[in-house]
Design a protein around this motif. Structure first.
Motif, mmCIF file in Angstrom:
data_model
loop_
_atom_site.group_PDB
_atom_site.id
_atom_site.type_symbol
_atom_site.label_atom_id
_atom_site.label_comp_id
_atom_site.label_asym_id
_atom_site.label_seq_id
_atom_site.Cartn_x
_atom_site.Cartn_y
_atom_site.Cartn_z
ATOM 1 N N GLY A 120 0.820 -1.209 0.000
ATOM 2 C CA GLY A 120 0.000 0.000 0.000
ATOM 3 C C GLY A 120 0.851 1.254 0.000
ATOM 4 O O GLY A 120 0.568 2.220 -0.724
ATOM 5 N N ASP A 121 1.914 1.258 0.805
ATOM 6 C CA ASP A 121 2.835 2.393 0.827
ATOM 7 C C ASP A 121 3.461 2.621 -0.550
ATOM 8 O O ASP A 121 3.633 3.761 -0.995
ATOM 9 C CB ASP A 121 3.952 2.147 1.844
ATOM 10 C CG ASP A 121 3.529 2.419 3.277
ATOM 11 O OD1 ASP A 121 2.488 3.084 3.482
ATOM 12 O OD2 ASP A 121 4.242 1.970 4.196
ATOM 13 N N ALA A 122 3.843 1.529 -1.226
ATOM 14 C CA ALA A 122 4.490 1.644 -2.529
ATOM 15 C C ALA A 122 3.539 2.255 -3.567
ATOM 16 O O ALA A 122 3.931 3.118 -4.363
ATOM 17 C CB ALA A 122 4.976 0.272 -2.998
ATOM 18 N N LEU A 123 2.268 1.814 -3.551
ATOM 19 C CA LEU A 123 1.289 2.383 -4.481
ATOM 20 C C LEU A 123 1.030 3.856 -4.171
ATOM 21 O O LEU A 123 0.886 4.686 -5.079
ATOM 22 C CB LEU A 123 -0.013 1.591 -4.427
ATOM 23 C CG LEU A 123 0.029 0.159 -4.973
ATOM 24 C CD1 LEU A 123 -1.351 -0.486 -4.867
ATOM 25 C CD2 LEU A 123 0.510 0.135 -6.421
ATOM 26 N N ASP A 124 0.975 4.192 -2.881
ATOM 27 C CA ASP A 124 0.778 5.596 -2.501
ATOM 28 C C ASP A 124 1.971 6.447 -2.956
ATOM 29 O O ASP A 124 1.803 7.572 -3.435
ATOM 30 C CB ASP A 124 0.610 5.721 -0.992
ATOM 31 C CG ASP A 124 -0.712 5.149 -0.496
ATOM 32 O OD1 ASP A 124 -1.595 4.867 -1.339
ATOM 33 O OD2 ASP A 124 -0.863 4.973 0.722
ATOM 34 N N ALA A 125 3.177 5.906 -2.798
ATOM 35 C CA ALA A 125 4.372 6.635 -3.228
ATOM 36 C C ALA A 125 4.349 6.878 -4.734
ATOM 37 O O ALA A 125 4.718 7.961 -5.207
ATOM 38 C CB ALA A 125 5.628 5.860 -2.839
ATOM 39 N N GLU A 146 -7.536 1.663 -9.246
ATOM 40 C CA GLU A 146 -7.615 0.346 -9.874
ATOM 41 C C GLU A 146 -6.552 -0.593 -9.312
ATOM 42 O O GLU A 146 -6.809 -1.773 -9.056
ATOM 43 C CB GLU A 146 -7.445 0.486 -11.387
ATOM 44 C CG GLU A 146 -7.483 -0.839 -12.140
ATOM 45 C CD GLU A 146 -8.775 -1.607 -11.928
ATOM 46 O OE1 GLU A 146 -8.724 -2.853 -11.952
ATOM 47 O OE2 GLU A 146 -9.843 -0.979 -11.744
ATOM 48 N N SER A 147 -5.349 -0.078 -9.095
ATOM 49 C CA SER A 147 -4.268 -0.899 -8.530
ATOM 50 C C SER A 147 -4.599 -1.320 -7.106
ATOM 51 O O SER A 147 -4.285 -2.439 -6.691
ATOM 52 C CB SER A 147 -2.947 -0.122 -8.562
ATOM 53 O OG SER A 147 -2.595 0.229 -9.879
ATOM 54 N N VAL A 183 2.221 -4.616 -7.835
ATOM 55 C CA VAL A 183 3.025 -3.391 -7.716
ATOM 56 C C VAL A 183 3.855 -3.170 -8.975
ATOM 57 O O VAL A 183 3.991 -2.036 -9.456
ATOM 58 C CB VAL A 183 3.913 -3.455 -6.458
ATOM 59 C CG1 VAL A 183 4.816 -2.223 -6.372
ATOM 60 C CG2 VAL A 183 3.060 -3.557 -5.190
ATOM 61 N N ARG A 184 4.415 -4.254 -9.527
ATOM 62 C CA ARG A 184 5.220 -4.121 -10.744
ATOM 63 C C ARG A 184 4.400 -3.560 -11.898
ATOM 64 O O ARG A 184 4.823 -2.636 -12.591
ATOM 65 C CB ARG A 184 5.787 -5.489 -11.131
ATOM 66 C CG ARG A 184 7.041 -5.895 -10.373
ATOM 67 C CD ARG A 184 7.463 -7.281 -10.780
ATOM 68 N NE ARG A 184 8.725 -7.674 -10.155
ATOM 69 C CZ ARG A 184 9.150 -8.937 -10.077
ATOM 70 N NH1 ARG A 184 8.402 -9.914 -10.590
ATOM 71 N NH2 ARG A 184 10.296 -9.212 -9.501
#
Length: 399
Positions: A120-125, A146-147, A183-184
């Protein structure tokens, strides 16, 4: 967290983003001296109970901690209020302690929960890195939503591994519980949204963990900064969990006299670090986004201003922007926290010295749930956009 628990067969839900009704319900049951997160989370629980069926029972997840911060008393406040309004029999407080937030969980569930936080942090970043410089307005937000749906589906469709060995294999060498492909793909798609002709300064948003990460609590400060031509690097959830690992090892050394932790004390933090790095790397690579600084880097940067024995978020609040500013990754820092929050007040008092020594522009916002005065943000944004250096902006806005 809720999606991960659903994947293991629990009935779990995440309360929605708070609103003015949550604030109103919380204020009606408190004195006004409580921290904003205590009032909002209490109000969110009371709002959920208003819509619940009479035979529904709940376990309300409200972590706790030791030390001088009032956070350690939130779960007691919530319990007292639910009992006083006659709801005590159907609301149980689940309050894991910062000594080990994952105590009592299987190794597989604990690592999967951390992986969910990191993903979740990675998508927010990725969203915050892309949105201020996107080609098509609104495209980054749409992709982020969507992610996130794909992330929730991945968490819900498979249970956590049953053994520690399976957990390590899935988190440290496999698909990270099915989250890494999500995430990728998101990172590659975010990269296509970037407009190479757009360049904006970046600022860090730091401070008390709840207020900085809850949009309603911080009065949508990220949106306000972006509207003024700035990009935000937001201190993530996992930063606090990393810090808790470091602080707990420090406290054990003091209390036991052991210079080095036992092997079984090192494995979970090392596994969590590996999971974090694997989930953030696609975003850092595809978007050319600088990596998150390590907690130990932050503590070293903060050391001239605050000893690490003073446990709590004040260390991170000044350490994070110091590392980022010295590495040329940010042009300023905004610290947000509840009105009269002690760690934020400590950090605020130190930002003046930090500004004198480094030239870092900073703004501290102390919030109580009411709309902020945006003049302070206007002044801060002007200073950053003007590229002033060597000056000190120790402005404090109390709302």
């Amino acid at each position: 967290l809720a999606a991960t628990l659903r994947g293991d067969g629990f009935r779990a839900e995440s309360l929605p983003v708070p609103d003015h009704d949550s604030l109103r319900l919380g204020r009606a049951q408190t004195s006004g001296k409580e921290c904003l997160p205590a009032i909002i989370t209490l109000g969110g629980l009371l709002k959920r109970l208003e819509t619940a069926a009479s035979d529904e029972h709940f376990a309300f997840f409200m972590p706790t901690a030791a030390g001088p911060c009032r956070f350690g008393l939130y779960h007691l406040l919530h319990r007292l209020v639910t009992e006083s309004i006659g709801e005590g029999r159907r609301v149980r407080m689940l309050a894991p302690h910062s000594d080990d937030y994952f105590d009592g969980m299987s190794a597989g569930l604990a690592l999967k929960i951390f992986a969910a936080f990191a993903a979740g942090d990675a998508l927010d970043a990725a969203l915050l890195h892309t949105r201020p410089v996107e080609r098509v307005p609104g495209s980054a937000k749409h992709l982020h939503e969507e992610s996130y749906r794909r992330l929730m589906a991945a968490l819900e469709t498979r249970p956590a591994p049953s053994s520690a060995a399976e957990a390590l294999a899935a988190g440290c060498g496999g698909s990270v519980f099915g989250l890494l492909p999500v995430v990728r793909q998101a990172a590659m798609l975010f990269a296509k949204l970037l407009d190479p002709a757009k360049h904006v300064p970046t600022v860090a948003v730091v401070g008390e963990i709840y207020v900085r990460l809850d949009q309603f609590a911080n009065d949508f400060v990220v949106d306000k900064l972006e509207a003024r031509g700035l990009r935000v690097r937001l201190a993530p959830i996992t930063e606090w969990l990393d810090y808790v690992d470091v602080a707990n090892r420090q406290e054990r050394r003091v209390n036991t006299g052991r210079s080095f932790p036992r092997f079984n004390e090192l494995v979970p933090p090392l596994a969590r670090r590996r999971v974090h790095d694997r989930l953030f790397r696609p975003v850092e690579t595809a978007l050319r986004r600088p990596a998150q600084p390590r907690v130990r880097e932050m503590l070293r940067a903060a050391a001239p201003y605050l000893r690490r024995e003073v446990l709590g978020e004040a260390l991170l609040t000044i350490g994070y922007p110091l590392v980022e500013y010295r590495n040329g990754r940010i042009a300023g820092a905004v610290s947000v926290g509840p009105f009269e929050c002690m760690p934020n007040k400590i950090a605020e008092s130190l930002f003046a010295a930090v500004g004198r020594d480094t030239g870092l522009p900073s703004l501290t916002l102390s919030l109580n749930g009411d709309p902020m005065d945006t003049q302070s943000i206007d002044a801060f944004a002007y200073e950053v956009l003007a590229g002033k250096s060597g000056g000190v902006n120790s402005a404090r806005t109390t709302i």
